[in-house]
Design an enzyme around this catalytic site. Structure first.
Site, PDB file in Angstrom:
ATOM      1  N   LYS A  59      -0.781  52.204 -72.997  1.00 29.26           N
ATOM      2  CA  LYS A  59      -0.155  52.360 -71.682  1.00 29.26           C
ATOM      3  C   LYS A  59       1.355  52.180 -71.831  1.00 29.26           C
ATOM      4  O   LYS A  59       1.810  51.263 -72.549  1.00 29.26           O
ATOM      5  CB  LYS A  59      -0.734  51.308 -70.735  1.00 29.26           C
ATOM      6  CG  LYS A  59      -0.313  51.452 -69.272  1.00 29.26           C
ATOM      7  CD  LYS A  59      -1.023  50.396 -68.411  1.00 29.26           C
ATOM      8  CE  LYS A  59      -0.753  50.540 -66.936  1.00 29.26           C
ATOM      9  NZ  LYS A  59      -1.451  49.528 -66.115  1.00 29.26           N
ATOM     10  N   SER A  77      -3.900  51.615 -62.298  1.00 32.75           N
ATOM     11  CA  SER A  77      -2.716  52.307 -62.744  1.00 32.75           C
ATOM     12  C   SER A  77      -2.791  52.793 -64.186  1.00 32.75           C
ATOM     13  O   SER A  77      -1.988  53.631 -64.595  1.00 32.75           O
ATOM     14  CB  SER A  77      -1.492  51.413 -62.584  1.00 32.75           C
ATOM     15  OG  SER A  77      -1.583  50.277 -63.439  1.00 32.75           O
ATOM     16  N   SER A  97      -6.250  47.489 -62.602  1.00 24.26           N
ATOM     17  CA  SER A  97      -5.699  48.688 -63.244  1.00 24.26           C
ATOM     18  C   SER A  97      -6.353  49.115 -64.541  1.00 24.26           C
ATOM     19  O   SER A  97      -6.108  50.231 -64.994  1.00 24.26           O
ATOM     20  CB  SER A  97      -4.205  48.507 -63.481  1.00 24.26           C
ATOM     21  OG  SER A  97      -3.529  48.828 -62.295  1.00 24.26           O
TER      22      SER A  97
HETATM   23  N1  GLN Z   1      -3.707  48.707 -57.324  1.00 31.28           N
HETATM   24  C1  GLN Z   1      -3.150  47.426 -57.638  1.00 31.28           C
HETATM   25  C2  GLN Z   1      -1.680  47.429 -57.333  1.00 31.28           C
HETATM   26  O1  GLN Z   1      -1.183  48.444 -57.033  1.00 31.28           O
HETATM   27  C3  GLN Z   1      -3.456  47.063 -59.051  1.00 31.28           C
HETATM   28  C4  GLN Z   1      -2.439  47.446 -60.043  1.00 31.28           C
HETATM   29  C5  GLN Z   1      -2.645  46.865 -61.399  1.00 31.28           C
HETATM   30  O2  GLN Z   1      -3.686  46.267 -61.696  1.00 31.28           O
HETATM   31  N2  GLN Z   1      -1.594  46.966 -62.215  1.00 31.28           N
HETATM   32  O3  GLN Z   1      -1.020  46.452 -57.405  1.00 31.28           O
END
Ligand code: GLN
Length: 481
Positions: free
Chosen positions: A77, A152, A176
Site C-alpha cells: 500500500k 482504503s 481498511s
Molecule cells: N473507512 C474508514 C475511514 O475512512 C477506515 C479507513 C482505514 O481503515 N484506513 O477512516
C-alpha cells in the site's frame, strides 16, 4: 505460468526448483500489463522486480541461505515507506515524496527475500472505504469493474484477488484491510494493536491503526505474520509476542469453542444476502463443533460516531506536518505571507481529507471537546469494557465484515455520512485493539461477501485457527478477470 497459487505453494515450488522466481515475477508483470488498465490496483510498478527475482534464483542455485519469501512478488500500500521509492499516500500533496528509509515491515520482508512488485492504490491518506478518494483515480473491483473494490487498501486487495501479486500489505485504521478483502474475496487481517510495527507507515490515526496482510488463504496470512510481527525499538507500542509461530497448529479446529454472534452487526440496514451468508457461516461453524450464541454489544451503535471523531482528531494533528515546507509539491512562495502560503498550499488535499481536517479541528477544540472528543473517548472505553466482558464468555465473535454488498463506483461518493456508516462492523476491533480477520465466504450476484471473526487481544494464533476452520468449509468460484 500458473499465477493462481498461494504464498505457501509459491515457496514450495521455488524451493523445489519447479519454477524460478524470475519466471514467476516476469509472468506477474505481464499479468499487470494485461489487466491493470482495467483495475488500476497500482500507482507504480517496480521496474527492477524481474532483476531482483533473478538475484534470488542465483542464491537458490548456489545453495546460499535464502529468505522465506523466495522472491515472492508482494504489493505494498502506498502509505508504507520503501527507501528511495515514491510514497504518495495517493495524495497530490506527496506526489514527489521519496521515502528516505524503509518501514520496519519492509526491512523484514527484504530480509526474507520478498520482491516488491509495486505500490498499491488507496484512498488519499487511507481515508475512505472505496478507493474513490485516491487523487490518481479509483481502483476497480475485479469481480465486476463497475463496482468499488472497497478501501482504503483497495489496490492491495485488487492486486491479490486479480493475481497481480501473491500477497499484499495494507493498513487498517477502521477496516481498511478487512473491507476491501471482503469486497474482493481475499483474506484480510487486522492484528492485535502492537503486533506489527507501524514504523514507516504514514500515520492517519496512529493510536488504533495497524499494518495487516492481504492474502489468498488464512495459512498465507499466518506465514506473513510470522515474518511481520514482533517487538520493534522504532515503535514503542509494539508488543513482545515471543516469536509465536502462527502457522504451526493452524489446523487445530474449533471443536467446543464458544462463538458470540454480534446482534448489532446483523441488524438494521443489513443486506439480506449478507445476512443469509452470515447465518450459513454460523451453521458451518456449528457443524465444526463450535457453540454459537447471540450476543449484544450495546456500544456498537455509537462506535462509528466515536471512531470518526477520534480519527479526525488524530488526523488533524498527524497531517498538520504537510505544510509544503518540509513535504509538498512545487508551489512558489512569492506573493504570500507565511500563514496564507500554508493555507493555500494545503488546498492541494482532496475533498475527503479536507473534510476530516475540518472535523478534526472542530471536535477537540475548547468549548466543544466535552461534547464530541471526550465523549467519543468514553464510548471507546465503554466499548472496550463490553468487548473484554464478551471475551470472558466467548472465544470468538462473528459478524459479516461489511453489512452490504460492494456497490457501484460513484453510487455513494456524495453521501459521506452514508459511507461512514458502512464501517459499522469493522471499527470496533480498532477502537478496542482486538484482532480480526475477514474470510471470503460467498459470492452473491457475482459480488463477494466476507465473514469477520474476532478474538481477544493477543489471541491472534487461535483466531487464525478459527478462520482456517471456517475457510475449509468454503468453495468459491474463480475471479472472472
Ligand atoms: N473507512 C474508514 C475511514 O475512512 C477506515 C479507513 C482505514 O481503515 N484506513 O477512516
Amino acid at each position: 505460468m500458473n499465477l493462481k497459487i498461494s504464498a505457501l505453494e509459491y515457496v514450495e515450488q521455488v524451493k523445489n526448483g519447479n519454477i524460478s522466481a524470475e519466471d514467476f515475477v516476469s509472468a506477474t508483470i505481464d499479468r499487470i500489463k494485461n489487466v491493470d488498465d482495467k483495475l488500476h490496483a497500482f500507482l507504480q510498478v517496480n521496474s527492477k522486480a524481474v532483476e531482483q527475482a533473478a538475484q534470488v534464483d542465483k542464491k537458490v542455485k548456489s545453495g546460499e541461505k535464502v529468505g522465506s519469501c523466495f522472491g515472492m512478488p508482494i504489493s505494498i500500500k502506498d502509505n508504507i515507506c520503501i527507501k528511495h521509492s515514491k510514497t504518495t499516500c495517493a495524495s497530490k500533496m506527496l506526489e514527489n515524496f521519496v521515502a528516505p528509509y524503509d518501514a520496519t515491515v519492509i526491512s523484514k520482508l527484504k530480509e526474507q527475500d520478498a520482491v516488491f512488485i509495486g505500490k498499491a492504490n488507496l484512498d488519499e491518506f487511507a481515508m475512505g472505504l472505496t478507493t474513490e478518494f485516491s487523487a490518481y483515480g479509483p481502483s476497480r473491483n475485479p469481480w465486476n469493474t463497475d463496482y468499488v473494490p472497497g478501501g482504503s487498501s483497495g489496490g492491495s486487495a485488487v492486486s491479490v484477488s486479480a493475481f497481480e501479486c501473491v500477497a499484499s500489505l495494507g493498513s487498517d485504521t477502521g477496516g481498511s484491510v478487512r473491507n476491501p478483502a471482503s469486497f474482493c474475496s481475499t483474506v484480510g487481517y487486522k492484528p492485535t494493536y502492537g503486533l506489527i510495527s507501524r514504523y514507516g507507515l504514514i500515520s492517519y490515526a496512529n493510536s488504533i491503526e495497524q499494518i495487516g496482510p492481504i492474502t489468498r488463504t488464512v495459512k498465507d496470512t499466518a506465514f506473513m505474520l510470522n515474518i511481520l510481527s514482533g517487538l520493534d525499538s522504532h515503535d514503542n507500542t509494539t508488543i513482545d509476542n515471543e516469536n509465536v509461530d502462527y502457522l504451526s497448529g493452524i489446523e487445530a479446529g474449533i471443536e467446543g469453542k464458544k462463538i458470540g454472534i454480534i446482534q448489532e452487526m446483523i441488524g438494521e440496514g443489513i443486506d439480506h444476502t449478507v445476512l443469509s451468508a452470515t447465518n450459513d457461516a454460523v451453521s458451518k461453524l456449528e457443524g465444526l463443533g463450535a457453540i454459537c450464541e447471540p450476543i449484544s454489544i450495546d456500544m456498537v451503535k455509537y462506535s462509528v460516531a466515536s471512531y470518526y471523531t477520534i480519527t479526525a482528531t488524530e488526523a488533524g494533528s498527524n497531517l498538520a506536518r504537510y505544510d509544503n515546507l518540509r513535504y509538498g509539491y512545487d508551489f512558489p512562495v512569492e506573493g504570500f505571507e507565511f500563514n496564507s502560503y500554508i493555507s493555500k498550499a494545503r488546498t492541494k488535499f482532496g475533498p475527503e481529507v479536507i473534510r476530516r481536517m475540518i472535523l478534526g479541528g472542530f471536535v477537540p477544540s475548547s468549548g466543544h471537546a466535552g461534547k464530541y472528543f471526550l465523549k467519543s473517548l468514553k464510548v471507546k472505553s465503554k466499548l472496550t469494557r463490553e468487548v473484554t466482558e464478551a471475551f470472558k464468555k466467548y472465544d470468538f465473535l462473528v459478524a459479516p465484515t461489511v453489512p452490504i454488498l460492494p456497490f457501484k463506483i460513484g453510487e455513494k461518493i456524495d453521501d459521506p455520512v452514508a459511507l461512514f456508516q458502512v464501517d459499522i462492523n469493522t471499527v470496533m476491533s480498532n477502537l478496542t485493539g482486538v484482532p480480526s480477520i475477514s474470510v471470503p465466504y460467498a459470492i452473491s450476484n457475482g459480488l463477494p461477501i466476507g465473514i469477520q471473526l474476532l478474538a481477544k487481544q493477543n489471541d491472534d494464533k487461535s483466531l487464525l485457527q478459527a478462520a482456517h476452520a471456517l475457510e475449509t468449509t468454503v468453495n468459491l468460484p474463480e475471479v472472472p478477470i
